[in-house]
Design a protein around this motif. Structure first.
Motif, PDB file in Angstrom:
ATOM      1  N   PHE A 226       4.915  20.532  -1.938  1.00  0.00           N
ATOM      2  CA  PHE A 226       6.191  20.403  -1.230  1.00  0.00           C
ATOM      3  C   PHE A 226       6.127  20.947   0.203  1.00  0.00           C
ATOM      4  N   PRO A 227       5.528  22.124   0.461  1.00  0.00           N
ATOM      5  CA  PRO A 227       5.462  22.619   1.844  1.00  0.00           C
ATOM      6  C   PRO A 227       4.782  21.640   2.788  1.00  0.00           C
ATOM      7  N   THR A 228       3.708  20.987   2.303  1.00  0.00           N
ATOM      8  CA  THR A 228       3.003  20.028   3.174  1.00  0.00           C
ATOM      9  C   THR A 228       3.907  18.848   3.508  1.00  0.00           C
ATOM     10  N   ILE A 229       4.626  18.352   2.483  1.00  0.00           N
ATOM     11  CA  ILE A 229       5.538  17.216   2.718  1.00  0.00           C
ATOM     12  C   ILE A 229       6.608  17.605   3.737  1.00  0.00           C
ATOM     13  N   LEU A 230       7.185  18.813   3.587  1.00  0.00           N
ATOM     14  CA  LEU A 230       8.221  19.263   4.519  1.00  0.00           C
ATOM     15  C   LEU A 230       7.646  19.435   5.922  1.00  0.00           C
ATOM     16  N   THR A 231       6.419  19.967   6.017  1.00  0.00           N
ATOM     17  CA  THR A 231       5.787  20.163   7.328  1.00  0.00           C
ATOM     18  C   THR A 231       5.587  18.834   8.038  1.00  0.00           C
ATOM     19  N   VAL A 232       5.042  17.849   7.293  1.00  0.00           N
ATOM     20  CA  VAL A 232       4.804  16.512   7.893  1.00  0.00           C
ATOM     21  C   VAL A 232       6.147  15.862   8.241  1.00  0.00           C
TER      22      VAL A 232
ATOM     23  N   GLY B 163       0.824  -1.217   0.000  1.00  0.00           N
ATOM     24  CA  GLY B 163       0.000   0.000   0.000  1.00  0.00           C
ATOM     25  C   GLY B 163       0.853   1.259   0.000  1.00  0.00           C
ATOM     26  N   VAL B 164       1.939   1.242   0.781  1.00  0.00           N
ATOM     27  CA  VAL B 164       2.834   2.400   0.835  1.00  0.00           C
ATOM     28  C   VAL B 164       3.492   2.630  -0.522  1.00  0.00           C
ATOM     29  N   CYS B 165       3.940   1.505  -1.148  1.00  0.00           N
ATOM     30  CA  CYS B 165       4.582   1.639  -2.465  1.00  0.00           C
ATOM     31  C   CYS B 165       3.615   2.198  -3.496  1.00  0.00           C
ATOM     32  N   ARG B 166       2.333   1.690  -3.414  1.00  0.00           N
ATOM     33  CA  ARG B 166       1.341   2.166  -4.378  1.00  0.00           C
ATOM     34  C   ARG B 166       1.082   3.669  -4.165  1.00  0.00           C
ATOM     35  N   ARG B 167       0.941   4.045  -2.892  1.00  0.00           N
ATOM     36  CA  ARG B 167       0.720   5.478  -2.595  1.00  0.00           C
ATOM     37  C   ARG B 167       1.882   6.331  -3.138  1.00  0.00           C
ATOM     38  N   LEU B 168       3.109   5.846  -2.928  1.00  0.00           N
ATOM     39  CA  LEU B 168       4.285   6.572  -3.403  1.00  0.00           C
ATOM     40  C   LEU B 168       4.237   6.745  -4.920  1.00  0.00           C
ATOM     41  N   PHE B 169       3.839   5.650  -5.595  1.00  0.00           N
ATOM     42  CA  PHE B 169       3.725   5.717  -7.051  1.00  0.00           C
ATOM     43  C   PHE B 169       2.684   6.746  -7.472  1.00  0.00           C
ATOM     44  N   VAL B 170       1.504   6.735  -6.774  1.00  0.00           N
ATOM     45  CA  VAL B 170       0.437   7.685  -7.110  1.00  0.00           C
ATOM     46  C   VAL B 170       0.946   9.122  -6.942  1.00  0.00           C
ATOM     47  N   TYR B 171       1.660   9.380  -5.842  1.00  0.00           N
ATOM     48  CA  TYR B 171       2.205  10.717  -5.590  1.00  0.00           C
ATOM     49  C   TYR B 171       3.142  11.142  -6.718  1.00  0.00           C
ATOM     50  N   LYS B 172       4.055  10.226  -7.081  1.00  0.00           N
ATOM     51  CA  LYS B 172       5.025  10.547  -8.131  1.00  0.00           C
ATOM     52  C   LYS B 172       4.329  10.812  -9.458  1.00  0.00           C
ATOM     53  N   HIS B 173       3.358   9.921  -9.776  1.00  0.00           N
ATOM     54  CA  HIS B 173       2.653  10.035 -11.054  1.00  0.00           C
ATOM     55  C   HIS B 173       1.835  11.331 -11.121  1.00  0.00           C
TER      56      HIS B 173
ATOM     57  N   TYR C 294      11.656  15.935  -5.002  1.00  0.00           N
ATOM     58  CA  TYR C 294      11.490  17.361  -5.279  1.00  0.00           C
ATOM     59  C   TYR C 294      12.846  18.050  -5.439  1.00  0.00           C
ATOM     60  N   VAL C 295      13.768  17.738  -4.506  1.00  0.00           N
ATOM     61  CA  VAL C 295      15.095  18.360  -4.551  1.00  0.00           C
ATOM     62  C   VAL C 295      15.792  18.033  -5.876  1.00  0.00           C
TER      63      VAL C 295
ATOM     64  N   PRO D  26       4.395   7.235   5.804  1.00  0.00           N
ATOM     65  CA  PRO D  26       5.475   7.008   6.762  1.00  0.00           C
ATOM     66  C   PRO D  26       6.664   7.928   6.444  1.00  0.00           C
ATOM     67  N   GLY D  27       7.583   8.064   7.417  1.00  0.00           N
ATOM     68  CA  GLY D  27       8.709   8.998   7.305  1.00  0.00           C
ATOM     69  C   GLY D  27       9.594   8.732   6.100  1.00  0.00           C
ATOM     70  N   ALA D  28       9.909   7.436   5.839  1.00  0.00           N
ATOM     71  CA  ALA D  28      10.811   7.100   4.734  1.00  0.00           C
ATOM     72  C   ALA D  28      10.217   7.542   3.400  1.00  0.00           C
ATOM     73  N   THR D  29       8.898   7.321   3.251  1.00  0.00           N
ATOM     74  CA  THR D  29       8.230   7.717   1.996  1.00  0.00           C
ATOM     75  C   THR D  29       8.263   9.231   1.821  1.00  0.00           C
ATOM     76  N   LEU D  30       7.995   9.948   2.942  1.00  0.00           N
ATOM     77  CA  LEU D  30       8.047  11.411   2.890  1.00  0.00           C
ATOM     78  C   LEU D  30       9.450  11.882   2.495  1.00  0.00           C
ATOM     79  N   ALA D  31      10.451  11.242   3.069  1.00  0.00           N
ATOM     80  CA  ALA D  31      11.836  11.606   2.770  1.00  0.00           C
ATOM     81  C   ALA D  31      12.134  11.374   1.293  1.00  0.00           C
ATOM     82  N   GLU D  32      11.608  10.234   0.745  1.00  0.00           N
ATOM     83  CA  GLU D  32      11.848   9.936  -0.666  1.00  0.00           C
ATOM     84  C   GLU D  32      11.177  10.965  -1.564  1.00  0.00           C
ATOM     85  N   LEU D  33       9.929  11.359  -1.181  1.00  0.00           N
ATOM     86  CA  LEU D  33       9.221  12.382  -1.967  1.00  0.00           C
ATOM     87  C   LEU D  33       9.962  13.722  -1.923  1.00  0.00           C
TER      88      LEU D  33
END
Length: 1320
Positions: free
Chosen positions: A130-136, A61-71, A112-113, A101-108
């Motif tokens: 990006f601001p929301t990701i950094l805040t979380v 589920g985390v991997c799928r969410r990460l993919f959706v975010y990237k896409h 961006y960077v 989770p933290g690792a996914t946020l870090a990857e996102l």
């Protein structure tokens, strides 16, 4: 497939939904999202359903969410989606980000960077996430980073640091800046971001800067306001510099200078200024930060703080009421400081070599005025306000009794005068460039002219004149305001009326309505009950007559009237025809006839002669003085200034003759005959008056030696008035007879006869007035001779070599008194010209002609002095008053001063015209001022050397002083870097070293000149050191037992001149050196404050400060040794001691200031103690402080002696006088001892801060300082030993007496005081 997902999500079958999604590949999910997003159908529901089936507790589920975010991020960034669809997707991703989770946020975040680094951010829409990701991310407890763990805040900080350290695509800078507004950042992180964005400014297109600055201003609400303001100001200052380099053709290393058009840059600057002002209106903290930043930078590099862009910004901010006063106060302070600094540097070669040229603030302000044409409407109103603030605050001030000293606008010297002129320039340039503001400027100028009746308004009159001259036709649109000002004419002072009418004179030529309004106002004023109003009316009418010249011949009636109106010819370009002007003149003259029955002040310009002329030729005297006075309220007043009447007639006759010579004869013979008859009659009357005045004795005017001239009685006042009138008549007749003489011997004999009468009466008046109590009464009345005639007379007396004139001129030349009188009158006229800028006579207000006469007079006086040595005039010493040579010298001194003050732009022409050899013919325009001035200097040097090389008995102190003053004045024309200047300085120093004259005044003048020359070459501290040793050698030591080695660097320093003359000169120069050092230390402190932030460049900045620090220490060290000599010198009590104590206190204050500078440097870690500073501290401890305390003891000793001596002398007098003498002596001692506690306090402050510096620097500076011993209670070891020995001898004697003669009890009583005395 998409329907299946939506159905499962709607039925809340999460397990089925998860299973279904697990069977789908990532590409299928991506294609599904893309299809729905492009169609715009149910994309939000689809993404929510996918997120529902991808729980975060499952890895898939985390991997799928990460993919959706990237896409989705790629989809949004592609720009293919509609704006509202993209916004919905980003909003949904924001909501779900908190589940990741933290690792996914870090990857996102890393994604961006990388995207920013790679430049793949196109439209910036995806950055909203990006601001929301950094805040979380920041809220996470622990995240993997490298080989360890970091908390969320630290991880976010590292990300931002990485982001700001990487390269940004210029296209995404605005998006990134906008994004950071929504990111919660610390001050440190915000600083990273601000600096990064500011560094991107040069890489962006200018058009992109206004929106970027807008975003930065919004971002600055979180902090770093100073960084932002400083960055913006610095960038645009650099852009302005590049523009200047491009315009001046300087090759620039920056390519941007070629690509930025000036108008585009100015428009961009104007827009950014508007953004900043708008932000300050919403956030006053930003405004306060701007003010703080400006004030902090005022001491450092002012070129960055007071650049054109910054001044425009400040002026725009001044439109905000809250900051108006602060901004204008800052600009006033900065401008006056800039002028003062410039003047300070200009007067010292030492400072010029040490500190580079300062920022030209006035030039920057005028540049702002020029730039304001590029749509800077928000600046123009404040520019007008600033101009008037400068003129109001720094304009001329009324002196004693409201008197205003006449100032020359072209020779503004003081900082206040320069600031006032700058204000006028601002207003004039703004008036020329901005049409909407013109009426307001004109109205404010006229208001000040009309309302400021009790204070000087010359500067406003000058501004009005400049405005009218620059654009007379434009002003016609505002003619109603000028006409309105005319209504106030009758209530204004005469000088204001004359100034105002002269200023608006060009408008009268082009505006009939304005001229009509003025005539109407003047007519009303003529019938006013106020004397000043009527005088103003006369002045106004005469000014009108000057501007409307009648062409063709003059009718006799008009001739009669117009000639008595005197000296009103001025050739001007006319708009109306001659007949209209003639009608106008007749109308004006009709109004002026009323003046002939007015008071003396009104009728000084217009007269009738007949009523005061005695027609019977046999009667003496020929003039009726009784009618010239009137009695009112028991006091006698002058009713008719008769001498002025004759003067006007004589001038009119001379003018009329000259006009007829230059004008062709008219066909109207009758008019010509009538005109000639009229002139003939007047000439006959003047000749008749001449003959009869020569025959008349003083008794005929009731002015013999027995007459009363006391101003305390009415008879004395009457006789004084008569005497002045008669002397004036004599002078007018002398001028008339000389002009009409055609070098006739008989005429010249008449001139001498008239002069003898004049001289006799003048001597009588001086003799009688000298006996009175009021010295002002003996002041010589102003001569009525015209300036042009004085020039002509002197030339004839001294330079006319024509054979045909020799015999007749010998009549005049035979009278030494007459020649001395001619030079004396010239001196009086030159003084009048120097003080007022005008002279007597028809051409007195014509600057060109006045200058011409001045050159002629100079040439004559110069020839007379250099050709006839003063030794030849030995016989003149027996006569009363000064010799002709001395008068010539005094005249030359005044002329040289006048030319430098009044005719600065004509100095080259003047030096060429006064060349005695060429007689001013063939003037060269391109002569070298320094060479010409040096030529004349050598002439006067030879004269001075001749004076000094003769016997001391033949030395003429007054002449030598005048020569030194002339040399000093001429030396100001020399270029300080020229060879001639060096020769002048060497010569002056040589004279001071070799001449041992004991003339105090000559010594003071010569040494003052030496110092004034020396400061333009280098610092005079070495001279001060040598002179201090000479003074010590001449006056002796404070300890009389010490013999001083004989030293003589300067023979001019001898027993008579050393004190107080040379001591005061040395201390005056020492004060100037201390002021320069103080100024340098202030500069260094300012640089230190601004350099604290430049940590990377500290080493370079410190190196730049080292030469200045070295120079300061060397100056103070050398001055310290000079003071070391002076405070060991036996200086007599009086002003010298007082000044020396004050300068010592100042020396210690500046030493303390230098110590504080090093303390400040150590506090900011940007300074170190040089070895030479330690040496100077050691020198102050060994050579200054101990001697200061010894000198204080010496001063108090000589003052106590003075008191006791003064008291003893008065004992024989009565008690009241004795008490008065004691009180006076006590007051004097209190006054003279006042500087002592100030000096002790300054020493203690110095030692106190040395202790602080010792702690900061870890260098023991106090090891060189000895314990202070001078207090209210002091023990003098030598005196104490002598007292103890005397006391012991007394005790031995007392004990012997006690044992033989006195009882035990008496003995006991006698011992007690002895014990007390011993303790004491």
């Amino acid at each position: 497939m998409d329907l299946k997902i939506l159905d499962l999500a709607a039925s809340e079958d999460l397990q089925g939904l998860q299973q279904f999604l697990q069977r789908m590949k990532e590409q299928e999910v991506g294609a599904l999202i893309t299809r729905h997003a492009l169609k715009g159908k149910e994309i939000g529901m689809l993404v929510r359903a996918i997120f529902k089936g991808s729980p975060c507790f499952q890895n898939e589920g985390v991997c799928r969410r990460l993919f959706v975010y990237k896409h989705c991020m790629q989809l949004v960034e592609s720009g293919d989606l509609q704006s509202d669809i993209a916004t919905d997707i980003i909003g949904l991703l924001m909501l779900e980000a908190h589940q990741l989770p933290g690792a996914t946020l870090a990857e996102l975040a890393s994604l961006y960077v990388d995207a920013i680094k790679g430049g793949s951010i196109l439209n910036g829409k995806s950055l909203d996430l990006f601001p929301t990701i950094l805040t979380v991310l920041a809220s996470q407890e622990s995240l993997s980073y490298g080989g360890g763990q970091l908390n969320g805040e630290e991880y976010k900080k590292q990300l931002i640091n990485t982001l700001c350290s990487s390269r940004w695509d210029p296209k995404c800078v605005i998006h990134l800046t906008s994004m950071f507004r929504d990111v919660p950042v610390s001050t440190e992180e915000l600083q990273f971001v601000m600096v990064k964005v500011l560094r991107m400014f040069p890489k962006l297109d200018l058009q992109e800067l206004p929106p970027l600055v807008y975003q930065l201003l919004l971002l600055s609400s979180k902090g770093c306001k100073k960084t932002l303001l400083e960055g913006i100001i610095t960038f645009f200052h650099q852009q302005d510099q590049l523009q200047k380099e491009e315009q001046t053709g300087t090759e620039s290393t920056e390519l941007e200078a070629v690509t930025v058009p000036q108008d585009q840059l100015r428009h961009i600057e104007g827009t950014i200024i508007l953004h900043i002002v708008f932000a300050i209106k919403l956030d006053h903290d930003l405004g306060r930060e701007l003010i703080r930043y400006l004030k902090a930078g005022q001491q450092g590099d002012t070129s960055r703080i007071l650049c054109s862009f910054n001044i425009a910004l400040m002026l725009s901010v001044a439109r905000i009421h809250r900051f108006e006063e602060q901004v204008f106060d800052f600009l006033k302070t900065s401008i006056i400081k800039s002028f003062k600094d410039g003047q300070f540097q200009q007067n010292s070669k030492f400072l010029q070599d040490l500190i580079p040229g300062q920022c030209n603030v006035p030039e920057m302000i005028l540049e702002t005025v020029t730039n304001s044409v590029f749509g800077w409407d928000h600046v123009t109103q404040s520019l007008v306000q600033l101009g008037f603030i400068f003129m109001d605050s720094f304009g001329p001030k009324a002196g004693s009794f409201g008197k205003v000293s006449e100032t020359n606008p072209s020779a503004a010297k003081t900082p206040a005068q320069q600031t006032c002129r700058l204000g006028a320039k601002i207003l004039l340039e703004t008036f020329k460039m901005h049409e909407p503001i013109r009426s307001e400027i004109l109205e404010q100028v006229l208001n000040r002219v009309v309302t400021k009746t009790m204070s000087p308004i010359n500067h406003y009159i000058d501004l009005l004149s400049d405005i009218v001259t620059s654009a007379p036709l434009i002003l016609l649109d505002s003619s109603s305001k000028v006409i309105e000002a005319f209504d106030h004419l009758s209530y204004l002072p005469l000088s204001t009326v004359q100034g105002l009418l002269k200023a608006v004179q060009p408008l009268l030529k082009v505006s009939m309505s304005m001229k009509d309004s003025l005539i109407l106002v003047l007519r009303k004023a003529m019938f006013s009950s106020h004397l000043d109003s009527r005088k103003s009316a006369v002045a106004g009418f005469l000014l009108l007559l000057k501007n409307f010249k009648v062409l063709g011949s003059l009718a006799s009636s008009q001739c009669t009237q117009s000639l008595t109106a005197s000296q009103v010819q001025v050739d001007v370009h006319m708009r109306y025809n001659a007949s209209a002007n003639e009608a106008l003149c007749l109308e004006i003259l009709g109004s002026l006839r009323r003046c002939l029955s007015q008071q003396v002040d009104v009728r000084l310009m217009l007269y009738e002669l007949k009523r005061y002329y005695e027609v019977e030729e046999d009667l003496l005297p020929p003039i009726k003085l009784e009618g010239c006075i009137t009695t009112q309220g028991g006091q006698i007043y002058l009713q008719e200034p008769l001498a002025h009447l004759l003067c006007c007639i004589q001038n009119c006759l001379a003018w009329c003759k000259q006009s007829l010579l230059h004008c062709p004869r008219s066909d109207e013979d009758d008019d010509d005959d009538e005109e000639g008859s009229f002139q003939h009659d007047l000439e006959e009357q003047l000749d008749c008056i001449t003959r009869r005045m020569i025959k008349s004795e003083l008794e005929d005017f009731e002015l013999d030696k027995s007459a009363d001239f006391s101003l305390a009685s009415n008879v004395g006042i009457k006789n004084n008035i008569y005497a002045v009138l008669v002397m004036g008549v004599y002078e007018v007749l002398m001028e008339h007879n000389f002009i009409t003489s055609n070098y006739s011997m008989n005429r010249f004999e008449d001139v001498i006869s008239l002069f003898n009468r004049y001289h006799k009466l003048s001597d009588l008046l001086k003799e009688k007035s000298g006996k009175g109590k009021t010295p002002s009464s003996s002041k010589t009345a102003r001569s009525l001779l015209t300036f042009s005639f004085v020039s002509c007379l002197l030339t004839a007396l001294f330079r006319d070599n024509a054979q045909s004139h020799e015999e007749s001129l010998s009549v005049l030349r035979s009278s030494n008194e007459f020649m001395r009188y001619a030079v004396s009158v010239a001196l009086q006229k030159i003084q009048q010209l120097e003080e007022t800028g005008q002279a007597d006579g028809p051409d007195g207000q014509n600057a060109e002609k006045t200058f011409k006469y001045l050159c002629e007079i100079t040439r004559v006086l110069l020839w007379r002095y250099t050709s006839i040595p003063s030794v030849v005039e030995e016989s003149g010493k027996k006569e009363k008053g000064r010799t002709i040579s001395l008068l010539c010298l005094e005249g030359l001194l005044r002329i040289f001063n006048t030319v430098q003050h009044r005719y600065q732009n004509k100095i080259q022409q003047f030096l060429s015209a006064i060349d005695v050899v060429s007689d001013g013919e063939g003037e060269q325009e391109d002569i070298n001022i320094t060479e010409k001035a040096a030529f004349h200097i050598r002439q006067f040097q030879r004269s001075l050397v001749t004076q000094l090389s003769g016997d001391e008995e033949d030395f003429n102190s007054k002449e030598a002083q005048l020569l030194v003053s002339i040399l000093s004045t001429l030396s100001r024309l020399l270029e300080p870097t020229s060879e001639q200047f060096g020769q002048m300085l060497t010569w002056t120093v040589k004279i001071c070293k070799e001449s041992n004259l004991e003339d105090v005044h000559f010594c003071k003048g010569l040494m003052s000149m030496m110092f004034s020359l020396h400061v333009q070459h280098k610092s005079p501290v070495s001279l001060l050191q040598e002179m201090s040793r000479d003074i010590h050698s001449r006056l002796g030591d404070i300890d009389q037992d010490i013999e001083i080695e004989e030293q003589s660097h300067f023979a001019m320093v001898n027993s008579k001149t050393a004190a107080p003359t040379v001591v005061q000169l040395v201390l005056c120069q020492a004060e100037k050196v201390l002021d320069e050092v103080d100024w340098l230390i202030t500069k260094l402190k300012g640089q230190l404050s601004s350099d604290k932030e430049l940590t990377d460049e500290n080493s370079q900045v410190s190196t730049a400060r080292e030469p200045v620090e070295k120079a300061i220490v060397l100056q103070l060290g050398t001055l310290l040794t000079a003071f070391h000599e002076l405070i060991q010198t036996s200086i007599p009590a009086g002003s010298c001691v007082d000044i020396l104590l004050k300068e010592l206190a100042k020396m210690y204050s500046i030493l303390t200031s230098l110590v504080k500078y090093y303390i400040q440097g150590y506090t900011g870690h940007v300074a170190h103690l040089p070895a030479r500073f330690e040496k100077m501290v050691k020198l102050s401890g060994s050579h200054l402080t101990p001697q200061c305390y010894a000198f204080i003891t010496y001063v108090q000793h000589i003052q106590s002696e003075t008191m006791s001596f003064g008291g003893g002398a008065e004992k024989k007098k009565d008690k009241k006088k004795e008490m008065a003498a004691i009180t006076a002596a006590t007051a004097r001692v209190l006054r003279e001892t006042k500087p002592i506690p100030n000096l002790i306090f300054a020493i203690e402050q110095y030692e106190k801060f040395l202790i602080h510096l010792t702690k900061k620097s870890k260098v023991n500076l106090m090891q060189y300082m000895k314990l202070s011993t001078s207090r209210d209670f002091r023990i003098n070891a030598a005196t104490l030993d002598a007292a103890l020995q005397e006391q012991e001898a007394e005790e031995i004697q007392d004990e012997a007496d006690d044992q033989s003669n006195i009882t035990v009890d008496e003995n006991q009583e006698n011992r007690e005081p002895k014990k007390k005395r011993r303790k004491r």
